[in-house]
Design an enzyme around this catalytic site. Structure first.
Site, PDB file in Angstrom:
ATOM      1  N   GLU A   1       0.852  -1.194   0.000  1.00 61.68           N
ATOM      2  CA  GLU A   1       0.000   0.000   0.000  1.00 61.68           C
ATOM      3  C   GLU A   1       0.886   1.241   0.000  1.00 61.68           C
ATOM      4  OE1 GLU A   1      -3.460   0.223   2.523  1.00 61.68           O
ATOM      5  OE2 GLU A   1      -3.710   2.369   2.086  1.00 61.68           O
TER       6      GLU A   1
ATOM      7  N   ASP B   1      -2.449  12.359  -2.974  1.00 63.05           N
ATOM      8  CA  ASP B   1      -2.606  13.822  -3.032  1.00 63.05           C
ATOM      9  C   ASP B   1      -2.875  14.238  -4.473  1.00 63.05           C
ATOM     10  OD1 ASP B   1      -1.974  14.210  -0.231  1.00 63.05           O
ATOM     11  OD2 ASP B   1       0.087  13.686  -0.744  1.00 63.05           O
TER      12      ASP B   1
ATOM     13  N   LYS C   1      -3.236  22.033  -8.858  1.00 65.27           N
ATOM     14  CA  LYS C   1      -2.732  23.102  -9.733  1.00 65.27           C
ATOM     15  C   LYS C   1      -1.896  22.509 -10.868  1.00 65.27           C
ATOM     16  CE  LYS C   1      -2.693  26.660  -6.232  1.00 65.27           C
ATOM     17  NZ  LYS C   1      -1.957  27.141  -5.073  1.00 65.27           N
TER      18      LYS C   1
ATOM     19  N   ASP D   1     -11.045  11.049  -5.139  1.00 64.80           N
ATOM     20  CA  ASP D   1     -12.304  11.798  -5.110  1.00 64.80           C
ATOM     21  C   ASP D   1     -12.166  13.042  -5.980  1.00 64.80           C
ATOM     22  OD1 ASP D   1     -10.393  12.902  -3.334  1.00 64.80           O
ATOM     23  OD2 ASP D   1     -11.949  14.152  -2.455  1.00 64.80           O
TER      24      ASP D   1
ATOM     25  N   THR E   1     -11.416   4.438   3.593  1.00 63.19           N
ATOM     26  CA  THR E   1     -10.292   5.065   4.301  1.00 63.19           C
ATOM     27  C   THR E   1     -10.774   6.358   4.947  1.00 63.19           C
ATOM     28  OG1 THR E   1      -9.564   6.426   2.444  1.00 63.19           O
ATOM     29  CG2 THR E   1      -8.680   4.181   2.554  1.00 63.19           C
TER      30      THR E   1
ATOM     31  N   TYR F   1      -9.597   9.307   4.515  1.00 64.58           N
ATOM     32  CA  TYR F   1      -9.688  10.377   3.521  1.00 64.58           C
ATOM     33  C   TYR F   1     -10.981  10.265   2.716  1.00 64.58           C
ATOM     34  CZ  TYR F   1      -8.345  13.769   0.054  1.00 64.58           C
ATOM     35  OH  TYR F   1      -8.325  14.877  -0.748  1.00 64.58           O
TER      36      TYR F   1
HETATM   37  C1  SAM Z   1      -4.561  12.310   0.751  1.00 68.05           C
HETATM   38  S1  SAM Z   1      -3.642  11.232   1.768  1.00 68.05           S
HETATM   39  C2  SAM Z   1      -4.569   9.703   1.689  1.00 68.05           C
HETATM   40  C3  SAM Z   1      -4.203   8.759   2.799  1.00 68.05           C
HETATM   41  C4  SAM Z   1      -4.909   7.408   2.794  1.00 68.05           C
HETATM   42  N1  SAM Z   1      -4.535   6.596   1.652  1.00 68.05           N
HETATM   43  C5  SAM Z   1      -6.418   7.585   2.851  1.00 68.05           C
HETATM   44  O1  SAM Z   1      -7.086   7.268   1.848  1.00 68.05           O
HETATM   45  O2  SAM Z   1      -6.918   8.022   3.903  1.00 68.05           O
HETATM   46  C6  SAM Z   1      -2.219  10.848   0.746  1.00 68.05           C
HETATM   47  C7  SAM Z   1      -1.109  10.169   1.532  1.00 68.05           C
HETATM   48  O3  SAM Z   1      -0.045   9.819   0.651  1.00 68.05           O
HETATM   49  C8  SAM Z   1       1.185  10.014   1.343  1.00 68.05           C
HETATM   50  N2  SAM Z   1       2.236  10.155   0.334  1.00 68.05           N
HETATM   51  C9  SAM Z   1       2.481  11.227  -0.472  1.00 68.05           C
HETATM   52  N3  SAM Z   1       3.535  10.995  -1.260  1.00 68.05           N
HETATM   53  C10 SAM Z   1       3.983   9.747  -0.958  1.00 68.05           C
HETATM   54  C11 SAM Z   1       5.065   8.957  -1.438  1.00 68.05           C
HETATM   55  N4  SAM Z   1       5.918   9.416  -2.375  1.00 68.05           N
HETATM   56  N5  SAM Z   1       5.234   7.715  -0.919  1.00 68.05           N
HETATM   57  C12 SAM Z   1       4.393   7.255   0.035  1.00 68.05           C
HETATM   58  N6  SAM Z   1       3.357   7.957   0.523  1.00 68.05           N
HETATM   59  C13 SAM Z   1       3.165   9.196   0.036  1.00 68.05           C
HETATM   60  C14 SAM Z   1       0.938  11.256   2.165  1.00 68.05           C
HETATM   61  O4  SAM Z   1       1.835  11.378   3.261  1.00 68.05           O
HETATM   62  C15 SAM Z   1      -0.501  11.051   2.625  1.00 68.05           C
HETATM   63  O5  SAM Z   1      -0.577  10.359   3.849  1.00 68.05           O
END
Ligand code: SAM
Length: 177
Positions: free
Chosen positions: A4, A78, A82, A114, A152, A154
């Site tokens: 994951e 994420d 932009k 989303d 999740t 998020y």
């Molecule tokens: C918008 S959050 C979603 C978290 C979770 N998957 C959820 O659905 O609740 C995106 C997550 O991806 C992580 N993330 C961003 N870039 C990453 C990378 N290069 N490798 C691993 N995780 C990363 C961030 O720290 C963040 O916790």
């Protein structure tokens, strides 16, 4: 072995570990509070089939053997909305090449968002990549979350704010013989 990427609070990873005790799961997440949250779940639920990589998943993917992963999850990455930040999106050609290398033939790659524009971006990039197939046949295949895919944190927030989500299930094509 399943992977994951960006597990956030770890609730999905912990659920998969609990429901698939014969599978070894690796989670990559640089956000320390997320790692702490997952450690709490592992402790409380007595899980012993999760390993954590607390950094960029791209580096972990480069260290994993070819064809070693049977299923990969990228849930609500994420969106970097932009245009000038689009190159930071996790779904981009070099990361799909990394993923294609470590996924076994026929492995599943689950991705959700989303953010409708990132959803179109995901589809466009996955369909343009020679290693991936999208076996969806009907709208229900991407509009509804399968039963073995828990919500999740998020996603719950997006639903509360009135945003629906897209659920993609891609397949790693068989390597040429
Ligand atoms: C918008 S959050 C979603 C978290 C979770 N998957 C959820 O659905 O609740 C995106 C997550 O991806 C992580 N993330 C961003 N870039 C990453 C990378 N290069 N490798 C691993 N995780 C990363 C961030 O720290 C963040 O916790």
């Amino acid at each position: 072995m399943w992977l994951e990427i960006g597990f956030g609070g770890g609730e999905h990873l912990a659920w998969q570990a609990e429901h698939n005790p014969d599978v070894a799961l690796i989670g990559a997440e640089p956000f320390i509070n997320g790692v702490a949250s997952l450690l709490g779940l592992i402790d409380r639920q007595g899980l012993n089939n999760i390993r954590i990589y607390q950094d960029d998943a791209a580096d972990l993917m480069d260290a994993l053997p070819e064809a070693s992963i049977a299923r990969c999850f990228l849930l609500f990455p994420d969106p970097w909305p932009k245009r000038r930040h689009h190159k930071r999106r996790f779904v981009r050609p070099e990361n799909l090449d990394r993923l294609a290398r470590i996924l076994a033939d026929g492995a599943e790659f689950r991705a959700a968002t989303d953010h409708m524009e990132y959803g179109r971006w995901m589809l466009w990039h996955l369909l343009a990549h020679p290693a991936f197939d999208w076996p969806a046949e009907a709208a229900a295949d991407w509009r509804f979350r399968p039963a073995d895919w828990p919500q999740t944190r998020y996603e719950a927030k997006a639903a509360k704010d009135g945003r629906s989500s897209l659920y993609f299930s891609f397949r790693r094509r068989n390597r040429a013989q």
